[in-house]
Design a protein around this motif. Sequence first.
Motif, PDB file in Angstrom:
ATOM      1  N   THR A 277       0.832  -1.195   0.000  1.00 32.77           N
ATOM      2  CA  THR A 277       0.000   0.000   0.000  1.00 32.77           C
ATOM      3  C   THR A 277       0.875   1.256   0.000  1.00 32.77           C
ATOM      4  O   THR A 277       2.083   1.198   0.248  1.00 32.77           O
ATOM      5  CB  THR A 277      -0.938   0.035   1.215  1.00 32.77           C
ATOM      6  OG1 THR A 277      -0.148   0.080   2.420  1.00 32.77           O
ATOM      7  CG2 THR A 277      -1.840  -1.187   1.259  1.00 32.77           C
ATOM      8  N   SER A 278       0.250   2.394  -0.256  1.00 38.38           N
ATOM      9  CA  SER A 278       0.977   3.658  -0.363  1.00 38.38           C
ATOM     10  C   SER A 278       1.236   4.275   1.010  1.00 38.38           C
ATOM     11  O   SER A 278       0.886   3.698   2.046  1.00 38.38           O
ATOM     12  CB  SER A 278       0.184   4.625  -1.248  1.00 38.38           C
ATOM     13  OG  SER A 278      -1.114   4.814  -0.734  1.00 38.38           O
ATOM     14  N   ASN A 279       1.848   5.467   1.019  1.00 35.87           N
ATOM     15  CA  ASN A 279       2.145   6.188   2.264  1.00 35.87           C
ATOM     16  C   ASN A 279       0.867   6.387   3.071  1.00 35.87           C
ATOM     17  O   ASN A 279      -0.195   6.582   2.496  1.00 35.87           O
ATOM     18  CB  ASN A 279       2.744   7.568   1.945  1.00 35.87           C
ATOM     19  CG  ASN A 279       4.062   7.479   1.209  1.00 35.87           C
ATOM     20  OD1 ASN A 279       4.563   6.404   0.955  1.00 35.87           O
ATOM     21  ND2 ASN A 279       4.620   8.612   0.858  1.00 35.87           N
ATOM     22  N   PRO A 280       0.965   6.370   4.385  1.00 34.43           N
ATOM     23  CA  PRO A 280       2.188   6.218   5.193  1.00 34.43           C
ATOM     24  C   PRO A 280       2.443   4.793   5.661  1.00 34.43           C
ATOM     25  O   PRO A 280       3.457   4.526   6.286  1.00 34.43           O
ATOM     26  CB  PRO A 280       1.898   7.112   6.401  1.00 34.43           C
ATOM     27  CG  PRO A 280       0.413   6.936   6.607  1.00 34.43           C
ATOM     28  CD  PRO A 280      -0.185   6.800   5.213  1.00 34.43           C
ATOM     29  N   ASP A 281       1.528   3.847   5.380  1.00 39.45           N
ATOM     30  CA  ASP A 281       1.621   2.523   6.000  1.00 39.45           C
ATOM     31  C   ASP A 281       2.585   1.564   5.309  1.00 39.45           C
ATOM     32  O   ASP A 281       3.294   0.803   5.968  1.00 39.45           O
ATOM     33  CB  ASP A 281       0.233   1.877   6.071  1.00 39.45           C
ATOM     34  CG  ASP A 281      -0.731   2.676   6.925  1.00 39.45           C
ATOM     35  OD1 ASP A 281      -0.265   3.316   7.885  1.00 39.45           O
ATOM     36  OD2 ASP A 281      -1.931   2.685   6.621  1.00 39.45           O
ATOM     37  N   HIS A 282       2.562   1.539   3.968  1.00 38.62           N
ATOM     38  CA  HIS A 282       3.367   0.588   3.206  1.00 38.62           C
ATOM     39  C   HIS A 282       3.144  -0.842   3.692  1.00 38.62           C
ATOM     40  O   HIS A 282       4.090  -1.601   3.921  1.00 38.62           O
ATOM     41  CB  HIS A 282       4.866   0.936   3.284  1.00 38.62           C
ATOM     42  CG  HIS A 282       5.174   2.294   2.775  1.00 38.62           C
ATOM     43  ND1 HIS A 282       5.919   3.208   3.468  1.00 38.62           N
ATOM     44  CD2 HIS A 282       4.802   2.927   1.628  1.00 38.62           C
ATOM     45  CE1 HIS A 282       6.011   4.334   2.787  1.00 38.62           C
ATOM     46  NE2 HIS A 282       5.341   4.180   1.657  1.00 38.62           N
ATOM     47  N   ARG A 283       1.888  -1.227   3.817  1.00 35.01           N
ATOM     48  CA  ARG A 283       1.559  -2.581   4.255  1.00 35.01           C
ATOM     49  C   ARG A 283       1.710  -3.564   3.100  1.00 35.01           C
ATOM     50  O   ARG A 283       1.295  -3.302   1.977  1.00 35.01           O
ATOM     51  CB  ARG A 283       0.129  -2.649   4.787  1.00 35.01           C
ATOM     52  CG  ARG A 283      -0.076  -1.925   6.112  1.00 35.01           C
ATOM     53  CD  ARG A 283      -1.474  -2.189   6.638  1.00 35.01           C
ATOM     54  NE  ARG A 283      -1.681  -3.601   6.944  1.00 35.01           N
ATOM     55  CZ  ARG A 283      -2.881  -4.128   7.246  1.00 35.01           C
ATOM     56  NH1 ARG A 283      -3.969  -3.358   7.246  1.00 35.01           N
ATOM     57  NH2 ARG A 283      -3.002  -5.414   7.514  1.00 35.01           N
TER      58      ARG A 283
END
Length: 225
Positions: free
Chosen positions: A134-140
């Motif tokens: 996923t995108s910022n801020p998590d980057h899962r």
Amino acid sequence: MKVANLLGALVLLALTSSFATAYDPSPLQDICVAINDTDSAVLVNGKFCKNPSLYTPDDFSFSGFDVPGNTSNQLGVHVNIVTADLMPGLNTLGVSMARIDFAPNGGLNPPHYHPRASELLLVVKGTLYAGFVTSNPDHRLFAKILKPGDLIVFPFGLVHFQLNIGKTPAVAIAALTSQNPGVNTVANAIFGASPSINPAVITTAFHLDRKLVEDLQSQEWVNPT
């Protein structure tokens, strides 16, 4: 008073309808510089429409997805994508499809994203480790080991990948939500840009030694084909 209320309602409805329908179409190219001189203009990714009386069944069909791709390359992968270029009947329908072949023991469709499409991937042969971030801020990271019959979706514009972790060749079929989804391979974009990105940008962004960055930039970066 009733007339005023009715007029107000009509104005509100008109504004709501305008907001609901006023949006830009999805782009079919990475870059399009505006120009007023038609003599200097070019048609990019657009297609003229054939006279309907000349349509044939061949315009709406394609043969060749049963043919294995050549995976004897640096990445051990071959991507055969069918767009409106190969299947004219796809034009304006907003869909395309690809067959992806993976070499045994590590054939890789490297981290990449499609700037104009989501993707639904079906494994038809072999075992793949596939996922997206996923995108910022998590980057899962969402990743799974997939076997024949398994599906995974890669949301619009997110970085994703597929790796053959089996000892035999693997095959997957991908459906994409654009007639020209585009692809941007992350490592190639960073280390294989032309002209090269200033190494100071990459050393700071990736926490890498400058010599390593310069060495990576000097290597040949190939795109999945």
